[in-house]
Design a protein around this motif. Sequence first.
Motif, mmCIF file in Angstrom:
data_model
loop_
_atom_site.group_PDB
_atom_site.id
_atom_site.type_symbol
_atom_site.label_atom_id
_atom_site.label_comp_id
_atom_site.label_asym_id
_atom_site.label_seq_id
_atom_site.Cartn_x
_atom_site.Cartn_y
_atom_site.Cartn_z
ATOM 1 N N GLY A 30 4.100 10.213 6.272
ATOM 2 C CA GLY A 30 4.797 10.830 5.156
ATOM 3 C C GLY A 30 4.570 10.180 3.811
ATOM 4 O O GLY A 30 5.132 10.620 2.799
ATOM 5 N N LYS A 31 3.755 9.122 3.756
ATOM 6 C CA LYS A 31 3.513 8.416 2.499
ATOM 7 C C LYS A 31 2.498 9.166 1.637
ATOM 8 O O LYS A 31 1.480 9.650 2.133
ATOM 9 C CB LYS A 31 2.990 7.004 2.764
ATOM 10 N N ALA A 32 2.793 9.244 0.323
ATOM 11 C CA ALA A 32 1.869 9.908 -0.591
ATOM 12 C C ALA A 32 0.539 9.170 -0.660
ATOM 13 O O ALA A 32 -0.525 9.784 -0.786
ATOM 14 C CB ALA A 32 2.494 10.006 -1.987
ATOM 15 N N MET A 33 0.592 7.841 -0.592
ATOM 16 C CA MET A 33 -0.621 7.031 -0.550
ATOM 17 C C MET A 33 -0.509 6.056 0.623
ATOM 18 O O MET A 33 0.301 5.133 0.584
ATOM 19 C CB MET A 33 -0.818 6.263 -1.857
ATOM 20 N N PRO A 34 -1.280 6.244 1.674
ATOM 21 C CA PRO A 34 -1.179 5.403 2.872
ATOM 22 C C PRO A 34 -1.848 4.043 2.691
ATOM 23 O O PRO A 34 -2.887 3.751 3.288
ATOM 24 C CB PRO A 34 -1.872 6.246 3.938
ATOM 25 N N LEU A 35 -1.227 3.183 1.882
ATOM 26 C CA LEU A 35 -1.825 1.889 1.552
ATOM 27 C C LEU A 35 -1.978 0.996 2.780
ATOM 28 O O LEU A 35 -2.937 0.221 2.883
ATOM 29 C CB LEU A 35 -0.971 1.176 0.493
ATOM 30 N N SER A 36 -1.042 1.073 3.707
ATOM 31 C CA SER A 36 -1.123 0.228 4.884
ATOM 32 C C SER A 36 -2.396 0.505 5.679
ATOM 33 O O SER A 36 -3.013 -0.407 6.233
ATOM 34 C CB SER A 36 0.105 0.460 5.784
ATOM 35 N N GLY A 37 -2.810 1.772 5.707
ATOM 36 C CA GLY A 37 -4.027 2.133 6.418
ATOM 37 C C GLY A 37 -5.267 1.528 5.787
ATOM 38 O O GLY A 37 -6.248 1.235 6.480
ATOM 39 N N ILE A 38 -5.216 1.328 4.466
ATOM 40 C CA ILE A 38 -6.331 0.685 3.772
ATOM 41 C C ILE A 38 -6.315 -0.813 4.040
ATOM 42 O O ILE A 38 -7.338 -1.411 4.396
ATOM 43 C CB ILE A 38 -6.253 0.961 2.254
ATOM 44 N N ILE A 39 -5.145 -1.411 3.881
ATOM 45 C CA ILE A 39 -5.012 -2.862 4.042
ATOM 46 C C ILE A 39 -5.462 -3.302 5.436
ATOM 47 O O ILE A 39 -6.152 -4.310 5.592
ATOM 48 C CB ILE A 39 -3.551 -3.294 3.782
ATOM 49 N N HIS A 40 -5.088 -2.524 6.431
ATOM 50 C CA HIS A 40 -5.396 -2.904 7.815
ATOM 51 C C HIS A 40 -6.707 -2.290 8.325
ATOM 52 O O HIS A 40 -7.017 -2.422 9.506
ATOM 53 C CB HIS A 40 -4.238 -2.504 8.726
ATOM 54 N N ARG A 41 -7.426 -1.616 7.437
ATOM 55 C CA ARG A 41 -8.745 -1.050 7.782
ATOM 56 C C ARG A 41 -8.651 -0.186 9.047
ATOM 57 O O ARG A 41 -9.393 -0.365 10.008
ATOM 58 C CB ARG A 41 -9.770 -2.174 7.965
ATOM 59 N N CYS A 42 -7.749 0.758 9.000
ATOM 60 C CA CYS A 42 -7.415 1.509 10.209
ATOM 61 C C CYS A 42 -8.472 2.528 10.628
ATOM 62 O O CYS A 42 -8.453 2.991 11.769
ATOM 63 C CB CYS A 42 -6.070 2.219 10.028
ATOM 64 N N TYR A 43 -9.369 2.902 9.739
ATOM 65 C CA TYR A 43 -10.414 3.840 10.117
ATOM 66 C C TYR A 43 -11.719 3.090 10.351
ATOM 67 O O TYR A 43 -12.304 2.523 9.432
ATOM 68 C CB TYR A 43 -10.606 4.917 9.043
ATOM 69 N N GLN A 44 -12.121 3.030 11.615
ATOM 70 C CA GLN A 44 -13.376 2.403 12.037
ATOM 71 C C GLN A 44 -13.451 0.915 11.678
ATOM 72 O O GLN A 44 -14.552 0.353 11.609
ATOM 73 C CB GLN A 44 -14.578 3.149 11.436
#
Length: 409
Positions: free
Chosen positions: A130-144
């Motif tokens: 639900g976040k407008a900007m998913p910063l946690s996904g960037i910080i934790h390098r969640c994609y690949q």
Amino acid sequence: MKALMCHLYYKYPGGEDVVYEDECWLLQEYGHEVVRYEAQNSQIDTMGKIDLARKSFWNPETYRDIRELIQRESPDVVHCANTFPLFSPSLYQAAKDEGVPTVQTLHNFRLACVGGTLLRNGEVCHKCLGKAMPLSGIIHRCYQGSLTASTVSALMHSYHRRRGTWSRLIDQYILLTPHSKEIFTAAGLPPERMTVKPNFVRPDPGFHDSRSKKNYAVFVGRLSKEKGLDVLMDAWSELSEFPDLELLIVGEGPLRGLVESAAQRDPRIRLAGQLPRDQTMQCIGAAKFLVFPSVWYETFGRTIIEAQACGTPVIASNMGAMATLIQHDQTGLLFEPGNAMQLAERCRNLLADEQLQKRLSVEGRAHYEREFSAETNLLQLLNVYNKAGVNLADPSESNVGVSSEKLPS
């Protein structure tokens, strides 16, 4: 009716590819016309990072192709399976500009999570939900595991969220389970545009009586972390009292090395790799039971209903889609996600109780017949198209072999 079906095939073939093929077959089998727009995600390997990032946001080639295809073929609906990353949301805009309703099946959690799995470090994660900007996904390098790829995925999602792409350009979303609908509602997608429609199995593999089963268990799926392969390997090491019980692993993926190492240590483990679909179904049908140890929610869990169709008992993680497809001790067995000891105990219980094996086999098959036949699925699919704006109320537009009395209104 004519449907334009759109799909990016995965580098490692999986359930989404099979479901796409099945739905194309389903429509054609019942008298509808299908036009396909397809590509291979393996093209990514030959692309530069800048070009890939650009096309993830907006692919002008896709926009042009879809508009030209619509103008030439005049489809009644555009139905999308996987569009990430190469097709991009430009596909939806092209359909909207041509005035054709668009349906998107959500086979993963890409629109709710940078990594698409709602999983981080082996545990369920809702930090970006639900976040407008998913910063946690960037910080934790969640994609690949890549900072660049995660940033591109996050920015693409955020940009199109602000632009209204997900709420404005897609007329209907198909969710595979009620659990997925809950997740995507929390992620901000419009619930009034969501319909739950499960997958189905074709062809019907037929019931395999428990007396015909062979002495092995089977895992079928992508060899990746979220599928719980490490949990399965640990559980199997606890079952040393069954020296003749084989574990057959069917699939390909990045954790192939993990399975190969386990097989070297334990001769009861055998890696079959990727098999043709008919061979895979034969493996499932002849197995004593199927193990589905995923540690992420899954959006469906196709091999569960494939096993139920065959009359093969299932032992699965008690979470997400698995918990909606299995009623514990009736249509299968559930265990605590990630708990290898409890998984091993469920295996022991099943192997020791022939009556339990028979009951799960029969009840699983009955569950398949009630919920996951091709005819039932067709009616559900046409209902989604109706909701999206396709006029299918006239029985003459309907399907060969399906009563007009059952058609969606």
